[in-house]
Scaffold this motif. Sequence first.
Motif, mmCIF file in Angstrom:
data_model
loop_
_atom_site.group_PDB
_atom_site.id
_atom_site.type_symbol
_atom_site.label_atom_id
_atom_site.label_comp_id
_atom_site.label_asym_id
_atom_site.label_seq_id
_atom_site.Cartn_x
_atom_site.Cartn_y
_atom_site.Cartn_z
ATOM 1 N N SER A 106 -0.614 7.065 -0.703
ATOM 2 C CA SER A 106 -1.093 5.903 -1.460
ATOM 3 C C SER A 106 -2.528 6.097 -1.913
ATOM 4 N N VAL A 107 -3.337 6.710 -1.069
ATOM 5 C CA VAL A 107 -4.732 6.977 -1.424
ATOM 6 C C VAL A 107 -4.804 7.984 -2.568
ATOM 7 N N PHE A 108 -3.968 9.020 -2.501
ATOM 8 C CA PHE A 108 -3.956 10.004 -3.581
ATOM 9 C C PHE A 108 -3.598 9.342 -4.908
ATOM 10 N N TYR A 109 -2.532 8.562 -4.917
ATOM 11 C CA TYR A 109 -2.102 7.926 -6.159
ATOM 12 C C TYR A 109 -3.173 7.004 -6.726
ATOM 13 N N LEU A 110 -3.823 6.246 -5.852
ATOM 14 C CA LEU A 110 -4.843 5.312 -6.316
ATOM 15 C C LEU A 110 -6.015 6.052 -6.942
ATOM 16 N N THR A 111 -6.522 7.060 -6.265
ATOM 17 C CA THR A 111 -7.664 7.805 -6.799
ATOM 18 C C THR A 111 -7.287 8.575 -8.064
ATOM 19 N N TYR A 112 -6.052 9.098 -8.099
ATOM 20 C CA TYR A 112 -5.594 9.811 -9.285
ATOM 21 C C TYR A 112 -5.554 8.871 -10.499
ATOM 22 N N ALA A 113 -5.014 7.687 -10.295
ATOM 23 C CA ALA A 113 -4.887 6.733 -11.407
ATOM 24 C C ALA A 113 -6.248 6.273 -11.899
ATOM 25 N N ILE A 114 -7.163 6.007 -10.979
ATOM 26 C CA ILE A 114 -8.491 5.549 -11.381
ATOM 27 C C ILE A 114 -9.225 6.645 -12.152
ATOM 28 N N LYS A 115 -9.038 7.895 -11.738
ATOM 29 C CA LYS A 115 -9.698 9.014 -12.404
ATOM 30 C C LYS A 115 -9.125 9.251 -13.803
ATOM 31 N N ASN A 116 -7.817 9.047 -13.972
ATOM 32 C CA ASN A 116 -7.162 9.394 -15.228
ATOM 33 C C ASN A 116 -6.844 8.202 -16.120
ATOM 34 N N GLY A 117 -6.976 7.004 -15.581
ATOM 35 C CA GLY A 117 -6.689 5.819 -16.379
ATOM 36 C C GLY A 117 -7.957 5.122 -16.837
ATOM 37 N N GLU A 118 -7.784 3.943 -17.399
ATOM 38 C CA GLU A 118 -8.915 3.141 -17.863
ATOM 39 C C GLU A 118 -8.815 1.745 -17.262
ATOM 40 N N PHE A 119 -8.802 1.716 -15.923
ATOM 41 C CA PHE A 119 -8.666 0.464 -15.195
ATOM 42 C C PHE A 119 -10.036 -0.155 -14.949
ATOM 43 N N THR A 120 -10.062 -1.471 -14.841
ATOM 44 C CA THR A 120 -11.293 -2.190 -14.494
ATOM 45 C C THR A 120 -11.028 -3.032 -13.254
ATOM 46 N N ASN A 121 -12.097 -3.378 -12.555
ATOM 47 C CA ASN A 121 -12.005 -4.239 -11.360
ATOM 48 C C ASN A 121 -11.036 -3.661 -10.319
ATOM 49 N N THR A 122 -11.300 -2.415 -9.924
ATOM 50 C CA THR A 122 -10.394 -1.737 -8.993
ATOM 51 C C THR A 122 -10.821 -1.859 -7.531
ATOM 52 N N ASP A 123 -11.955 -2.508 -7.261
ATOM 53 C CA ASP A 123 -12.437 -2.574 -5.878
ATOM 54 C C ASP A 123 -11.419 -3.233 -4.946
ATOM 55 N N GLN A 124 -10.757 -4.297 -5.441
ATOM 56 C CA GLN A 124 -9.778 -4.971 -4.591
ATOM 57 C C GLN A 124 -8.589 -4.066 -4.282
ATOM 58 N N LEU A 125 -8.245 -3.172 -5.212
ATOM 59 C CA LEU A 125 -7.146 -2.247 -4.949
ATOM 60 C C LEU A 125 -7.488 -1.330 -3.788
ATOM 61 N N PHE A 126 -8.732 -0.834 -3.742
ATOM 62 C CA PHE A 126 -9.168 -0.023 -2.607
ATOM 63 C C PHE A 126 -9.007 -0.806 -1.300
ATOM 64 N N SER A 127 -9.421 -2.065 -1.333
ATOM 65 C CA SER A 127 -9.355 -2.896 -0.124
ATOM 66 C C SER A 127 -7.920 -3.140 0.316
ATOM 67 N N ILE A 128 -7.039 -3.437 -0.638
ATOM 68 C CA ILE A 128 -5.643 -3.710 -0.292
ATOM 69 C C ILE A 128 -4.973 -2.475 0.278
ATOM 70 N N VAL A 129 -5.160 -1.334 -0.388
ATOM 71 C CA VAL A 129 -4.549 -0.090 0.089
ATOM 72 C C VAL A 129 -5.068 0.248 1.473
ATOM 73 N N ALA A 130 -6.378 0.116 1.686
ATOM 74 C CA ALA A 130 -6.958 0.407 2.999
ATOM 75 C C ALA A 130 -6.403 -0.523 4.067
ATOM 76 N N LEU A 131 -6.263 -1.801 3.733
ATOM 77 C CA LEU A 131 -5.756 -2.770 4.706
ATOM 78 C C LEU A 131 -4.290 -2.502 5.043
ATOM 79 N N VAL A 132 -3.474 -2.206 4.037
ATOM 80 C CA VAL A 132 -2.065 -1.904 4.281
ATOM 81 C C VAL A 132 -1.932 -0.667 5.167
ATOM 82 N N ILE A 133 -2.730 0.360 4.883
ATOM 83 C CA ILE A 133 -2.683 1.575 5.710
ATOM 84 C C ILE A 133 -3.132 1.264 7.131
#
Length: 416
Positions: free
Chosen positions: A363-390
């Motif tokens: 899940s961490v790989f996919y999240l970082t890959y998408a942020i690096k290759n996409g054009e997403f905004t306001n991704t801080d909460q995604l980091f928090s959710i993924v970290a909490l789920v893990i």
Amino acid sequence: MIDGYFIILLIIGVTTLLASFLPIVLKRFKISFTIPVLILGGTFYYLSVPLPWPDPTWDIDLTLHFSELVVIISLMVAGLKIGLNYSWKEWLNPLRLLGITMPLFMAVVFIVAYYVLNFSGELALLLAAVLAPTDPALASEIQLNKKQSESSKNLGAQYNLTAEAGLNDGLAFPFVYLAILWSKSDGLNSDVWLEWLSFYVLFKTVVGIIVGIAVGFLYSYFTTRLSEGNTHRIHLAFVALSLTLISYGLAEVLNSYGFLSVFFAGLFAHYHQHKNKTNNTGHPSLSFISNIEKFLIVFWMLFFGGSIMAGIMNFITVEIVVFSICLVLIIRPVLGYISLYGSKLSKRHKMAISFFGIKGIGSVFYLTYAIKNGEFTNTDQLFSIVALVILVSVLMHGLTAKRSMAAIEDDNTLIE
């Protein structure tokens, strides 16, 4: 003044030594080794140990490549353990988890993220794709613990969890790409859908599988021909690692899914030995690459513990906490059980397979890959959710897995 480089070397040595002896200490308590290492990472951060801690979210490039390495090695381990010892009928249960549980899980995550958490469509889809796969690395303790054979193979929880984790890391990738495409366009119009279905779903999946099968088949063929009388000259310890890097690198060069390629290379690495029913000593060494896997997991968990202390979960809300806990303890178990409803597995095995859908490094790989290759905004909460789920997954599954799996292994009732 003491050079920080030597302090880091000391920490690496102490940490790996502790990890080596942890299984002996934890055997009595029946908990996963990941929990003490997680706590150790948080302690190191609190003591300001000079390691490259996240501040507070993960460094994209470093996290991307480190998590990528852990996942591909874990996928090779899973593929080598399963091999070609299972019939199409015996693959039906893992395919149920892939074809029913995973899309339903993604749908639930998307709906809650979009309508309850008020995420944009592309962020909601990204979160759904990121959290969809189960983890082949952190789930290693509840998966197959050795290479299987036709005469003696596990058909219960261990096999199904291993096969599911081996496949769904690759099959979640198309949806990550769909979220990336969405982030770069005004919406999911017909051109985006056509590009996604033709290239990101069909081409990349098929080519990735073909590359993996070809690499595994060719390795099996040449070692069968060349190793007779020369097995003592083959450095078997390096073979599994080499196959991992070759299959992944070649698949990525061909612009396909390397995760699928690595898993299928592991499955087909014993093709000719399986076909000829021989026990050729040219088999890739599972012990060596399994030890590499555990070595990398130790340091991944160490940094994960530090990231929690660094404040990676500072962006969560009460709704996100409830949502994350429900994903691990309710949504995945319920959807997993629904997908296995028509199978002939016993109730105990169905419950174990459904509950132990561990979320982790993929899940961490996919999240970082998408942020690096996409054009997403306001991704801080995604980091928090993924970290909490893990975190919830590591704690809940780490405290219960060994006891539960031991009880299931003692139960000979596999079929209802």
